[in-house]
Design a protein around this motif. Structure first.
Motif, PDB file in Angstrom:
ATOM      1  N   GLY A  37       0.794  -1.219   0.000  1.00  0.00           N
ATOM      2  CA  GLY A  37       0.000   0.000   0.000  1.00  0.00           C
ATOM      3  C   GLY A  37       0.824   1.266   0.000  1.00  0.00           C
ATOM      4  N   VAL A  38       2.029   1.225   0.556  1.00  0.00           N
ATOM      5  CA  VAL A  38       2.899   2.406   0.582  1.00  0.00           C
ATOM      6  C   VAL A  38       3.137   2.938  -0.824  1.00  0.00           C
ATOM      7  CG1 VAL A  38       5.273   3.158   1.010  1.00  0.00           C
ATOM      8  CG2 VAL A  38       4.046   1.855   2.757  1.00  0.00           C
ATOM      9  N   TYR A  39       3.271   2.043  -1.773  1.00  0.00           N
ATOM     10  CA  TYR A  39       3.590   2.427  -3.153  1.00  0.00           C
ATOM     11  C   TYR A  39       2.343   2.514  -4.033  1.00  0.00           C
ATOM     12  CZ  TYR A  39       8.154   0.995  -1.419  1.00  0.00           C
ATOM     13  OH  TYR A  39       9.303   0.864  -0.672  1.00  0.00           O
ATOM     14  N   GLN A  46      -4.362   2.686  -7.977  1.00  0.00           N
ATOM     15  CA  GLN A  46      -5.004   1.514  -7.374  1.00  0.00           C
ATOM     16  C   GLN A  46      -5.958   0.854  -8.357  1.00  0.00           C
ATOM     17  OE1 GLN A  46      -6.831   3.065  -3.829  1.00  0.00           O
ATOM     18  NE2 GLN A  46      -4.917   3.126  -2.673  1.00  0.00           N
ATOM     19  N   LEU A  47      -6.712   1.672  -9.100  1.00  0.00           N
ATOM     20  CA  LEU A  47      -7.642   1.134 -10.086  1.00  0.00           C
ATOM     21  C   LEU A  47      -6.893   0.412 -11.201  1.00  0.00           C
ATOM     22  CD1 LEU A  47     -10.560   0.899 -11.124  1.00  0.00           C
ATOM     23  CD2 LEU A  47     -10.211   3.089 -12.315  1.00  0.00           C
ATOM     24  N   ILE A  48      -5.779   0.993 -11.635  1.00  0.00           N
ATOM     25  CA  ILE A  48      -4.964   0.363 -12.678  1.00  0.00           C
ATOM     26  C   ILE A  48      -4.463  -0.997 -12.205  1.00  0.00           C
ATOM     27  CG2 ILE A  48      -2.773   0.509 -13.923  1.00  0.00           C
ATOM     28  CD1 ILE A  48      -3.219   3.541 -14.102  1.00  0.00           C
ATOM     29  N   HIS A  49      -4.020  -1.065 -10.970  1.00  0.00           N
ATOM     30  CA  HIS A  49      -3.503  -2.324 -10.429  1.00  0.00           C
ATOM     31  C   HIS A  49      -4.605  -3.337 -10.192  1.00  0.00           C
ATOM     32  CE1 HIS A  49       0.202  -0.098  -9.937  1.00  0.00           C
ATOM     33  NE2 HIS A  49       0.811  -1.184  -9.494  1.00  0.00           N
ATOM     34  N   PHE A  50      -5.797  -2.861  -9.942  1.00  0.00           N
ATOM     35  CA  PHE A  50      -6.932  -3.764  -9.733  1.00  0.00           C
ATOM     36  C   PHE A  50      -7.151  -4.639 -10.970  1.00  0.00           C
ATOM     37  CE2 PHE A  50     -11.530  -4.668 -10.013  1.00  0.00           C
ATOM     38  CZ  PHE A  50     -11.695  -5.380  -8.823  1.00  0.00           C
ATOM     39  N   PHE A  51      -6.878  -4.070 -12.150  1.00  0.00           N
ATOM     40  CA  PHE A  51      -7.010  -4.839 -13.389  1.00  0.00           C
ATOM     41  C   PHE A  51      -5.664  -5.391 -13.865  1.00  0.00           C
ATOM     42  CE2 PHE A  51     -10.664  -1.932 -13.495  1.00  0.00           C
ATOM     43  CZ  PHE A  51     -11.689  -2.835 -13.750  1.00  0.00           C
ATOM     44  N   PRO A 232       1.901   4.649 -16.665  1.00  0.00           N
ATOM     45  CA  PRO A 232       0.814   5.534 -16.212  1.00  0.00           C
ATOM     46  C   PRO A 232       0.600   5.460 -14.701  1.00  0.00           C
ATOM     47  CG  PRO A 232       0.125   4.193 -18.080  1.00  0.00           C
ATOM     48  CD  PRO A 232       1.401   3.607 -17.581  1.00  0.00           C
ATOM     49  N   GLY A 233       0.578   4.208 -14.176  1.00  0.00           N
ATOM     50  CA  GLY A 233       0.257   4.041 -12.770  1.00  0.00           C
ATOM     51  C   GLY A 233       1.239   4.685 -11.817  1.00  0.00           C
ATOM     52  N   HIS A 234       2.514   4.329 -11.926  1.00  0.00           N
ATOM     53  CA  HIS A 234       3.503   4.809 -10.962  1.00  0.00           C
ATOM     54  C   HIS A 234       4.165   6.116 -11.380  1.00  0.00           C
ATOM     55  CE1 HIS A 234       3.582   1.607  -7.957  1.00  0.00           C
ATOM     56  NE2 HIS A 234       3.287   0.787  -8.941  1.00  0.00           N
ATOM     57  N   LYS A 235       4.577   6.206 -12.623  1.00  0.00           N
ATOM     58  CA  LYS A 235       5.310   7.406 -13.041  1.00  0.00           C
ATOM     59  C   LYS A 235       4.409   8.629 -13.114  1.00  0.00           C
ATOM     60  CE  LYS A 235       8.568   9.141 -16.474  1.00  0.00           C
ATOM     61  NZ  LYS A 235       9.333   8.828 -17.713  1.00  0.00           N
ATOM     62  N   PRO A 256      -1.253  -9.438  -5.461  1.00  0.00           N
ATOM     63  CA  PRO A 256      -2.578  -9.991  -5.772  1.00  0.00           C
ATOM     64  C   PRO A 256      -3.579  -9.831  -4.636  1.00  0.00           C
ATOM     65  CG  PRO A 256      -0.856 -11.485  -6.495  1.00  0.00           C
ATOM     66  CD  PRO A 256      -0.176 -10.419  -5.686  1.00  0.00           C
ATOM     67  N   LEU A 257      -3.128 -10.009  -3.396  1.00  0.00           N
ATOM     68  CA  LEU A 257      -4.037  -9.876  -2.258  1.00  0.00           C
ATOM     69  C   LEU A 257      -4.462  -8.423  -2.079  1.00  0.00           C
ATOM     70  CD1 LEU A 257      -5.426 -11.377   0.058  1.00  0.00           C
ATOM     71  CD2 LEU A 257      -3.458 -10.817   1.500  1.00  0.00           C
ATOM     72  N   PHE A 258      -3.529  -7.483  -2.245  1.00  0.00           N
ATOM     73  CA  PHE A 258      -3.853  -6.067  -2.108  1.00  0.00           C
ATOM     74  C   PHE A 258      -4.868  -5.647  -3.171  1.00  0.00           C
ATOM     75  CE2 PHE A 258      -3.303  -1.566  -2.920  1.00  0.00           C
ATOM     76  CZ  PHE A 258      -3.268  -1.020  -1.646  1.00  0.00           C
ATOM     77  N   ALA A 259      -4.629  -6.039  -4.422  1.00  0.00           N
ATOM     78  CA  ALA A 259      -5.548  -5.685  -5.506  1.00  0.00           C
ATOM     79  C   ALA A 259      -6.924  -6.297  -5.259  1.00  0.00           C
ATOM     80  CB  ALA A 259      -4.985  -6.167  -6.839  1.00  0.00           C
ATOM     81  N   PHE A 260      -6.951  -7.515  -4.747  1.00  0.00           N
ATOM     82  CA  PHE A 260      -8.219  -8.186  -4.454  1.00  0.00           C
ATOM     83  C   PHE A 260      -8.958  -7.461  -3.331  1.00  0.00           C
ATOM     84  CE2 PHE A 260     -10.704 -11.492  -2.218  1.00  0.00           C
ATOM     85  CZ  PHE A 260     -11.522 -11.886  -3.260  1.00  0.00           C
ATOM     86  N   TYR A 261      -8.229  -7.073  -2.301  1.00  0.00           N
ATOM     87  CA  TYR A 261      -8.854  -6.374  -1.179  1.00  0.00           C
ATOM     88  C   TYR A 261      -9.350  -4.990  -1.577  1.00  0.00           C
ATOM     89  CZ  TYR A 261      -8.727  -9.172   3.045  1.00  0.00           C
ATOM     90  OH  TYR A 261      -9.008 -10.102   4.014  1.00  0.00           O
ATOM     91  N   GLU A 262      -8.697  -4.362  -2.538  1.00  0.00           N
ATOM     92  CA  GLU A 262      -9.189  -3.077  -3.024  1.00  0.00           C
ATOM     93  C   GLU A 262     -10.613  -3.223  -3.545  1.00  0.00           C
ATOM     94  OE1 GLU A 262      -8.166   0.016  -3.071  1.00  0.00           O
ATOM     95  OE2 GLU A 262      -6.264  -0.337  -2.073  1.00  0.00           O
TER      96      GLU A 262
END
Length: 306
Positions: A37-39, A46-51, A232-235, A256-262
């Protein structure tokens, strides 16, 4: 055994080692989620990582599904084994809903490992994640096996051009999840199970890569998944390096767990864990920013406060 096949097994082994090392670095679910979550504090990132994260995991499953576990591992500790006429151990065939019959492979072990580790970290999260992991697994297996069937048909076409037009039973031996396949005609999709070659039948050995199309498509999806997260997500949106740059194993394990929990938190599920995670992320971020070891856009807030 080809060099590419050996190299693929080496890559799979390195991947497993990295994931295991990452898993051992976390003592509880709060540490795992806070590390990732720090990064990933920006909502768009977060939305980008969710997919993006599921795309990466699924593409990895496809690659690993091409590689059945080495016999030395599957038969370890066994005094005897039940094998078919082609030398494959029938005890390691898997028959589950939603996927064709296949042999235990690296994807089987990785998916089971994810679920097992998440159950250890958080029983609720592990149980909730299990159906999603199952969906990723069976679709990756089906995608891989379909490609193996296509490869078998292509080779069969070439062989039958020199033979009579009588129906031919074909046994296909490979090193993938499909393992050994039998087709009675050109128009039938062969079931993915071990079978014994019959007399006067045509025996075809297909490469572990199949037609190669499944690996190419999965590879493109894998690259796309990383690109949308890193650029796009990080930079652009996050203004911070990916968690991968801090710990590859930690990112592959907790991501994977973080994205799932989002997704669960968006639906209002397990909000208590979200509150704890946000608080811990704030503490981790503050410490990192004060140390000066990282460059993160969110650090500007702490600088202004100081």
């Amino acid at each position: 055994m080809t060099y590419s096949f050996l190299f693929a097994h080496i890559i799979a082994s390195i991947l497993f080692y990295t994931v295991i090392q990452g898993a051992l670095s976390f003592q509880n679910v709060n540490e795992a989620l806070a590390f990732y979550g720090v990064y990933h504090q920006d909502p768009t990132n977060q939305l980008i990582h969710f997919f993006g994260v599921p795309c990466i995991i699924w593409s990895v499953f496809v690659f690993l599904a091409h590689l059945k576990m080495p016999s030395i591992i599957l038969t370890a500790g066994s005094s005897s084994s039940v094998r078919d006429g082609d030398g494959d151990d029938d005890r390691w065939n898997i028959n589950i809903p939603g996927a064709p019959s296949h042999t235990v492979n690296y994807a089987t072990c990785l998916s089971a490992g994810y679920v097992g580790f998440y159950l250890y970290l958080d029983r609720f999260g592990g149980l909730a994640f299990a159906p999603f992991a199952y969906l990723l697994y069976i679709t990756a297996i089906s995608f891989t096996v379909q490609d193996q069937v296509k490869a078998a048909k292509v080779l069969l076409e070439r062989q039958t051009m020199l033979r009579s037009t009588q129906p031919t039973t074909v046994t296909i031996n490979d090193n993938t999840a499909a393992n050994t396949t039998t087709a009675t005609t050109m128009n039938e999709s062969p079931p993915c199970k071990n079978t014994t070659t019959k007399t006067n039948n045509l025996k075809i050995k297909i490469p572990w890569t199949g037609t190669g199309q499944a690996l190419k498509k999965a590879g493109l999806l894998h690259i796309l998944g990383w690109y949308v997260q890193i650029h796009p997500g990080h930079k652009i949106f996050e203004g911070a390096k990916p968690a991968l740059m801090t710990s590859v194993g930690g990112a592959l394990t907790s991501g994977p767990l973080f994205a799932f929990y989002e997704g669960l938190w968006f639906l209002g599920i397990h909000k208590g864990l979200q509150d704890v995670t946000i608080e811990l992320v704030g503490e981790y971020t503050r410490d990192l920013c004060k140390s000066g070891d990282v460059v993160m856009r969110v650090c500007e807030k702490f600088t202004a406060e100081g």
